[in-house]
Design an enzyme around this catalytic site. Structure first.
Site, mmCIF file in Angstrom:
data_model
loop_
_atom_site.group_PDB
_atom_site.id
_atom_site.type_symbol
_atom_site.label_atom_id
_atom_site.label_comp_id
_atom_site.label_asym_id
_atom_site.label_seq_id
_atom_site.Cartn_x
_atom_site.Cartn_y
_atom_site.Cartn_z
ATOM 1 C CG HIS A 115 -15.237 -6.093 -75.048
ATOM 2 N ND1 HIS A 115 -16.125 -5.309 -74.361
ATOM 3 C CD2 HIS A 115 -15.215 -7.288 -74.415
ATOM 4 C CE1 HIS A 115 -16.606 -5.990 -73.328
ATOM 5 N NE2 HIS A 115 -16.071 -7.203 -73.329
ATOM 6 C CD GLU A 137 -4.299 -13.695 -79.612
ATOM 7 O OE1 GLU A 137 -5.279 -13.437 -80.343
ATOM 8 O OE2 GLU A 137 -4.268 -14.674 -78.840
ATOM 9 C CG ASN A 194 -19.211 -1.131 -73.143
ATOM 10 O OD1 ASN A 194 -19.061 -2.303 -73.421
ATOM 11 N ND2 ASN A 194 -20.391 -0.538 -73.180
ATOM 12 N NE ARG A 236 -15.775 -9.293 -70.829
ATOM 13 C CZ ARG A 236 -16.421 -10.313 -71.369
ATOM 14 N NH1 ARG A 236 -16.890 -11.303 -70.613
ATOM 15 N NH2 ARG A 236 -16.663 -10.340 -72.663
#
Lengths: 207, 207, 207, 207
Positions: free
Chosen positions: D85, D92, D164, D169
């Site tokens: 996405h 991260e 979205n 998901r």
């Protein structure tokens, strides 16, 4: 909700910071996640932010977690350039649904025929209002209104994209009227995100 | 380089497909990578493309590998709406560097005061040219020119983003002048990407 | 459809340029639209492209009309870094639907315990295949497979975003395995977009 | 800085809302700018938000002024899907710079050979730590660690992009482990942006 910071720009425009989140602390938070490190001191945090912006290639993602929402009033010709910047969100006053207000940019300088310019803009509004009364759709009648007419929009943008916009609009090649908005927003940027703003001036703008 | 496909739009505008890559075959290629499957037949490929567009939620990424470059000439008020679409690339004729051509949109209908509108647009150009002669910067003088003036741009867009634009601009709530461009581009879309275009009409537009 | 240009990378990977559109000519086309100017000579066009890339701030949008579609095979740990680049489109082999192939990256160096590494990767595949036979979902069983396992994807990217990726992945701070892919793609970039590639090396990479 | 809202997910993961701005009020603010209208009542505001999300095609831009920053801990195979996405920002934990923690996802079900799976994951960490001690670079040694290993990231996303992601998901085709994260975030979404969340469930999810 933060307090609104407002700056007048040009003869009738403004920029207003309505809300923001993150600021310098979000940059530090994001960088600390990458390295799973703890903040040791304010000084260490400041050095970290400066190194991230100075490094080449730059770590743009850590600056994306700081987000601003501005309210802007500017001439349409400035808005047209502004909205070419795509990594951000806009909602603008619509002349399909609203009747245009009689507000337009008048250059401040001692330009020849400045009065003729003003008379013509006034005549445009007279005709615009007449056509709407005659039943023209507002979305078609607006076609005669010049791009000096003021518009208003909401702009949500992260700090990285904001710096990209400022870099381009503070460049010597930028249109003066647009640069005035960039200068006003740079001042606000210094108020709410001082470490990043300082590094931006030193490492990006001076190039 | 593919052959240019051109369609006239409104009184003086156009859309021209200058170049494209991928088309339906790129969608199939991308989907086959996900599943590491081989094309068994043209019919199977067509069914695959249709299923990808019909499914809910849709598989947008496979449609992003098909890319188009259009040349567009349209009124500024149409271009302003168009450029709100951000997942694509634009380069537009600049009225900072170029002198505006005396070309503007005139509504086709039997509207009252249509002649007055034309006279005003002509007067705007007279004054614009005069101001430029008097030494005004083009980027400031343009402020009196209405958004009915024609502009021209290059637009590179992938098939997914193109369908998103068409969906919004073919909706009954869209401005008629903008929808005329969407209708012309939909015709071109059918010519160069027929399987996806057919599925788009059936599954997206009819909703 | 252009001829595929292919380069091997690492022990079992590759990059393949499957299709592209625009190249240097699209940059010139886009720039000429802005200024409404005509190409006078090849030399003038080359100088134009070089000036656009060299100028500060750079004119990124003109480079966005040149678009490439690559097929890439690389270790998952390289793909994970790669897909952090967001201004482009990906479709990847899915280990939810496909069974993983027994292919993984083995470092070329004379590292200690290289054989132990290989044995462990083989044992991972043995167990993975066993778990799938025992009825584990592929999407869960894959959890034991290391990120040295090769994956494959389709990548559609414009020249501006491609240069941004190369700048970051050719930097001295980048992981060597990822830089190998960037070096292979830089060679292909020189073949198909020579003027921009040359300017990219001179003005961006040497900084 | 708002209070952190935290939810545990899977055996060792979590989602935490660290900060947000705008929420439902930003949607209303953005819509009122378009129409230059005033809020008349809470009820009128709620009807406005619902109409904007229900309309077809949807007014996505007004939902982009509401922004969230989450902290997420999840298996790498979930993070890989998540980071596909693109209209949002991530940072991260890096296994180039940090040593991996011995934390990995273990499926909760009574699967056969669950103990063998655990033993293999433990053996992977034993070997990983050994290779690092032997002088392997962490960025190469990590190649043997499976994608069941937990990672952690910061995610900044606007409400439109968040919806979205949730739509995709929470779909029946999504992987169960990923859907668990979407369900936790949907709960948080209801807490902080209740009008939009309610409309999202009614008009988007039920389709």
């Amino acid at each position: 909700m933060n307090e609104v910071i407002s700056k007048p720009v040009l003869d009738k425009g403004w920029v207003r910071l309505e809300e923001y989140m993150g600021a310098d602390s979000a940059v530090i938070r994001a960088a600390r996640i990458c390295y799973q490190s703890e903040s040791k001191s304010d000084d260490a945090d400041i050095r970290l932010v400066r190194r991230l912006l100075k490094s080449d290639p730059k770590h743009n993602t850590v600056f994306e977690h700081s987000v601003f929402r501005f309210n802007v009033k500017c001439p349409i010709f400035v808005a047209r350039q502004w909205m070419r910047h795509r990594i951000c969100s806009y909602n603008e006053k619509s002349l399909r649904y609203c009747t245009a207000d009689r507000e337009y940019y008048v250059p401040a300088d001692e330009l020849p025929d400045r009065e003729t310019y003003i008379q013509h803009m006034e005549a445009s509004f007279d005709l615009y209002e007449h056509l709407v009364e005659q039943g023209w759709k507002k979305e078609v009648a607006r076609g005669i209104l010049g791009t000096a007419v003021y518009t208003e929009f909401i702009w949500t943008v992260n700090a990285w994209s904001l710096m990209n916009w400022m870099e381009k609009r503070l460049d010597k090649s930028a249109q003066w009227e647009h640069a005035e908005y960039a200068r006003a927003i740079l001042e606000i940027f210094h108020q709410v995100m001082p470490v990043t703003a300082q590094a931006f001036e030193e490492f990006i703008l001076v190039k």
